[in-house]
Design an enzyme around this catalytic site. Structure first.
Site, PDB file in Angstrom:
ATOM      1  CG  ASN A  39     -14.183 -13.030 -25.654  1.00 45.31           C
ATOM      2  OD1 ASN A  39     -13.637 -13.307 -26.720  1.00 45.31           O
ATOM      3  ND2 ASN A  39     -15.432 -12.561 -25.601  1.00 45.31           N
ATOM      4  CG  ASP A  72     -20.219 -13.811 -32.360  1.00 46.41           C
ATOM      5  OD1 ASP A  72     -20.142 -14.516 -31.338  1.00 46.41           O
ATOM      6  OD2 ASP A  72     -20.806 -12.713 -32.397  1.00 46.41           O
TER       7      ASP A  72
HETATM    8  C1  IPE Z   1     -16.082 -11.324 -30.657  1.00 44.13           C
HETATM    9  O1  IPE Z   1     -17.194 -12.061 -30.303  1.00 44.13           O
HETATM   10  C2  IPE Z   1     -14.835 -11.979 -30.145  1.00 44.13           C
HETATM   11  C3  IPE Z   1     -14.473 -13.246 -30.760  1.00 44.13           C
HETATM   12  C4  IPE Z   1     -15.070 -13.812 -31.763  1.00 44.13           C
HETATM   13  C5  IPE Z   1     -13.314 -13.897 -30.192  1.00 44.13           C
HETATM   14  P1  IPE Z   1     -18.047 -11.709 -29.000  1.00 44.13           P
HETATM   15  O2  IPE Z   1     -19.189 -12.640 -29.000  1.00 44.13           O
HETATM   16  O3  IPE Z   1     -17.162 -11.715 -27.819  1.00 44.13           O
HETATM   17  O4  IPE Z   1     -18.478 -10.207 -29.293  1.00 44.13           O
HETATM   18  P2  IPE Z   1     -19.714  -9.378 -28.731  1.00 44.13           P
HETATM   19  O5  IPE Z   1     -19.666  -9.512 -27.250  1.00 44.13           O
HETATM   20  O6  IPE Z   1     -20.955 -10.008 -29.291  1.00 44.13           O
HETATM   21  O7  IPE Z   1     -19.509  -8.007 -29.230  1.00 44.13           O
HETATM   22  C1  IPE Z   2     -17.611 -16.954 -30.374  1.00 47.00           C
HETATM   23  O1  IPE Z   2     -18.807 -17.493 -29.978  1.00 47.00           O
HETATM   24  C2  IPE Z   2     -16.445 -17.508 -29.584  1.00 47.00           C
HETATM   25  C3  IPE Z   2     -15.803 -16.534 -28.705  1.00 47.00           C
HETATM   26  C4  IPE Z   2     -16.169 -15.280 -28.541  1.00 47.00           C
HETATM   27  C5  IPE Z   2     -14.669 -16.999 -27.941  1.00 47.00           C
HETATM   28  P1  IPE Z   2     -19.623 -16.925 -28.742  1.00 47.00           P
HETATM   29  O2  IPE Z   2     -19.194 -17.683 -27.524  1.00 47.00           O
HETATM   30  O3  IPE Z   2     -19.503 -15.458 -28.642  1.00 47.00           O
HETATM   31  O4  IPE Z   2     -21.085 -17.343 -29.124  1.00 47.00           O
HETATM   32  P2  IPE Z   2     -22.417 -16.525 -28.885  1.00 47.00           P
HETATM   33  O5  IPE Z   2     -22.223 -15.174 -29.494  1.00 47.00           O
HETATM   34  O6  IPE Z   2     -22.606 -16.445 -27.403  1.00 47.00           O
HETATM   35  O7  IPE Z   2     -23.471 -17.321 -29.565  1.00 47.00           O
HETATM   36 MG    MG Z   3     -20.619 -13.919 -29.403  1.00 49.77          MG
END
Ligand code: IPE
Ligand code: IPE
Ligand code: MG
Length: 247
Positions: free
Chosen positions: A76, A28
């Site tokens: 997502n 993340d």
């Molecule tokens: C969790 O991260 C999913 C992945 C790392 C693929 P998100 O960024 O989507 O999770 P939330 O929305 O903060 O819970």
């Molecule tokens: C994790 O990084 C990747 C996926 C969830 C696919 P994020 O895209 O959630 O990054 P933040 O949380 O917005 O910084």
């Molecule tokens: Mg995230």
């Protein structure tokens, strides 16, 4: 202290005989990494793939047996279409460039999640990777793509109901049998869960399988997660006492 010094200090402290067998990572913070640098969010995902390459290499070298990476959740899909499209282009890019090294390192690719809902090109890239590495006997690289834990559990329940109705098994369902109906069938539960970016939640990841996993949260954003951070997590894991309810 220099990063390299810290790394070699950790390598000396880590007990090679009790490295966690299964490490799962919620990768993340890609978006925040990019925004902090004044870049578009997808640049964070691009850099995140580099971290995946490095982490796979380092995990395999450390003797981790199973590495599960949360790459895309069922939730997502709610992101802007352009971001989803960019994320969906990454499996192909990763597998195409990385397959020779995965083969050299004897890594076996597996997938958890609902693959039927993935775009055709992603399905093909993943299938090709799974097929090519099918007979590899080293680390299992388990990629969670279009993965959601509640969906997984409900799918298992429905299959069990169908099979019971069809008379395929008798008696009650126990924990072991239930585990066999999940995407992770045959894969041991994670010993260690790492989540980067400072968020302290599970986000619908491996709800059943994480029952007794050690949890490791770090503020480091995924694109910045490097060998030293992996070593810190593994060393941290080795300092924990896993009681499983006993004294
Ligand atoms: C969790 O991260 C999913 C992945 C790392 C693929 P998100 O960024 O989507 O999770 P939330 O929305 O903060 O819970
Ligand atoms: C994790 O990084 C990747 C996926 C969830 C696919 P994020 O895209 O959630 O990054 P933040 O949380 O917005 O910084
Ligand atoms: Mg995230």
């Amino acid at each position: 202290m220099e990063i390299k010094e810290r790394e070699s200090e950790l390598v000396k402290k880590i007990n090679p005989d009790s490295v966690p067998g299964h490490v799962a990572i919620i990768m993340d913070g890609n978006g925040r990494w990019a925004v902090e640098k004044g870049l578009p969010r997808h640049e964070g995902h691009r850099q995140g793939v580099e971290t995946v390459r490095e982490t796979v290499r380092n995990s395999s070298a450390l003797g981790i047996k199973i590495l599960t990476l949360f790459a895309f959740s069922t939730e997502n899909w709610q992101r802007p279409v352009r971001e989803v499209n960019y994320l969906m282009s990454l499996p192909e890019i990763y597998f195409q460039s990385e397959l020779p090294e995965l083969m050299r390192n004897n890594v076996q690719i597996r997938l958890i999640g609902d693959r039927t809902r993935l775009p055709r090109k992603v399905q093909k890239a993943v299938y090709d990777g799974i097929e090519a590495t099918r007979n590899n006997s080293g680390m299992i690289l388990n990629i969670a793509l279009n993965y959601g834990s509640r969906t997984e559990i409900i799918m298992a329940v429905n299959r069990l109901i169908d099979e019971k109705t069809e008379g395929k098994f008798k008696g009650e369902v126990d924990e072991k049998m239930f585990s066999g109906y999940l995407y992770t069938a045959g894969i041991a539960d994670p010993d260690l869960l790492i989540r980067t970016s400072g968020e302290k939640r599970i986000s619908n990841f491996l709800l059943w399988q994480l029952a007794y996993s050690e949890l490791w949260f770090t503020d480091v954003l995924w694109p910045d997660f490097s060998k030293v951070h992996l070593l810190e997590a593994v060393y941290g894991f080795q300092q924990r006492k896993r009681s499983y309810g006993k004294v």
